[in-house]
Design a protein around this motif. Structure first.
Motif, mmCIF file in Angstrom:
data_model
loop_
_atom_site.group_PDB
_atom_site.id
_atom_site.type_symbol
_atom_site.label_atom_id
_atom_site.label_comp_id
_atom_site.label_asym_id
_atom_site.label_seq_id
_atom_site.Cartn_x
_atom_site.Cartn_y
_atom_site.Cartn_z
ATOM 1 N N ARG A 47 1.058 -1.332 -0.295
ATOM 2 C CA ARG A 47 0.109 0.159 -0.121
ATOM 3 C C ARG A 47 1.177 0.875 -0.226
ATOM 4 O O ARG A 47 0.711 2.148 -0.627
ATOM 5 N N LYS A 48 2.448 1.571 0.802
ATOM 6 C CA LYS A 48 2.692 2.748 1.274
ATOM 7 C C LYS A 48 3.298 2.302 -0.524
ATOM 8 O O LYS A 48 3.545 4.269 -1.579
ATOM 9 N N GLU A 52 2.928 5.937 -3.112
ATOM 10 C CA GLU A 52 3.888 6.469 -3.636
ATOM 11 C C GLU A 52 4.354 6.533 -5.194
ATOM 12 O O GLU A 52 4.782 7.683 -5.929
ATOM 13 N N GLN A 127 -2.892 10.270 -0.967
ATOM 14 C CA GLN A 127 -2.637 9.162 0.453
ATOM 15 C C GLN A 127 -3.617 8.277 0.430
ATOM 16 O O GLN A 127 -4.336 8.382 -0.623
ATOM 17 N N TYR A 130 -4.109 2.128 5.399
ATOM 18 C CA TYR A 130 -4.275 0.862 5.228
ATOM 19 C C TYR A 130 -4.486 0.219 6.296
ATOM 20 O O TYR A 130 -4.369 0.791 7.849
ATOM 21 N N TYR A 143 -2.830 2.209 9.483
ATOM 22 C CA TYR A 143 -1.378 3.425 9.318
ATOM 23 C C TYR A 143 -2.059 3.874 8.444
ATOM 24 O O TYR A 143 -2.853 4.006 7.105
ATOM 25 N N TYR A 145 -0.281 6.544 5.095
ATOM 26 C CA TYR A 145 0.525 6.834 4.406
ATOM 27 C C TYR A 145 0.254 7.660 3.479
ATOM 28 O O TYR A 145 -0.868 8.196 2.904
ATOM 29 N N THR A 147 2.832 11.066 0.845
ATOM 30 C CA THR A 147 4.023 11.227 -0.311
ATOM 31 C C THR A 147 3.431 12.666 -1.249
ATOM 32 O O THR A 147 2.110 12.988 -0.874
#
Length: 154
Positions: A47-48, A52, A127, A130, A143, A145, A147
Motif C-alpha cells: 500500500r505504501k 508513492e 494518501q 491501510y 496506518y 500513508y 507522500t
C-alpha cells in the motif's frame, strides 16, 4: 491397586504415538499467526508503494500534459488498482528556485540567488490508509500513508 509406574497410567506414560499430533496441534496456531502477520506486513508495504507510485504518476502527467488540477488528481487516483488512494491535498503550482534543501518559493520571473530565473513547479500529493487483517492488540489497526512528489514544469 495400581501405582503410577504400572497399570493403566503407566502404559499411557510410555506410549509416545500421539506426541507428534499434540505438538502439531500446539504449533499450528503459532504458525498461522506468523503467516498472517507476514502477509499483513507485505500488504502494508505494498500500500505504501502504491501511494508513492500514485504521486509519481501525478507529476509525470503534469510533465507530459501541463498543469491541470483535476486531470492530475485523476491520474493519481487511477494510477493503481486501489480505490483507497486519494489526491489530497490537491496539486499545487508555484514558482521557485531550487536549493540544496528543496525549492524556495519565489515570484514568477524573479532571479534566483544562483543567477537563473525562477522556475514553475508542481507538487502532487497522494494518501491512503491501510487497515490490518486482524487486530494484534499491540500495534495500531490502521496506518496512514501520504507522500508528495515535486517536479519542475518549466
Amino acid at each position: 491397586m495400581y501405582g503410577l509406574s504400572g497399570g493403566v497410567f503407566g502404559k499411557f506414560r510410555r506410549d509416545a504415538r500421539g506426541a507428534a499430533a499434540i505438538e502439531f496441534g500446539v504449533l499450528v496456531p503459532v504458525l498461522a499467526l506468523m503467516v498472517v502477520s507476514v502477509t499483513d506486513i507485505g500488504l502494508a508495504i505494498y500500500r505504501k508503494m502504491q501511494v508513492e507510485n500514485a504521486a509519481q504518476a501525478g507529476v509525470e502527467y503534469a510533465i507530459a500534459h501541463g498543469f491541470d488540477t483535476n486531470a492530475i488528481s485523476a491520474a493519481v487516483v487511477s494510477a493503481t488498482n486501489s480505490n483507497a488512494i486519494s489526491a489530497s491535498p490537491a496539486p499545487v503550482k508555484y514558482c521557485g528556485c531550487a536549493t540544496t534543501s528543496g525549492v524556495s518559493s519565489m515570484t514568477c520571473g524573479a532571479t534566483c540567488p544562483g543567477g537563473g530565473s525562477a522556475g514553475t513547479y508542481t507538487t502532487v500529493s497522494a494518501q491512503a490508509t491501510y487497515w490490518t487483517i486482524i487486530n494484534y492488540q499491540v500495534v495500531p489497526t490502521s496506518y496512514g500513508y501520504s507522500t508528495q512528489s515535486t517536479v519542475r514544469l518549466q
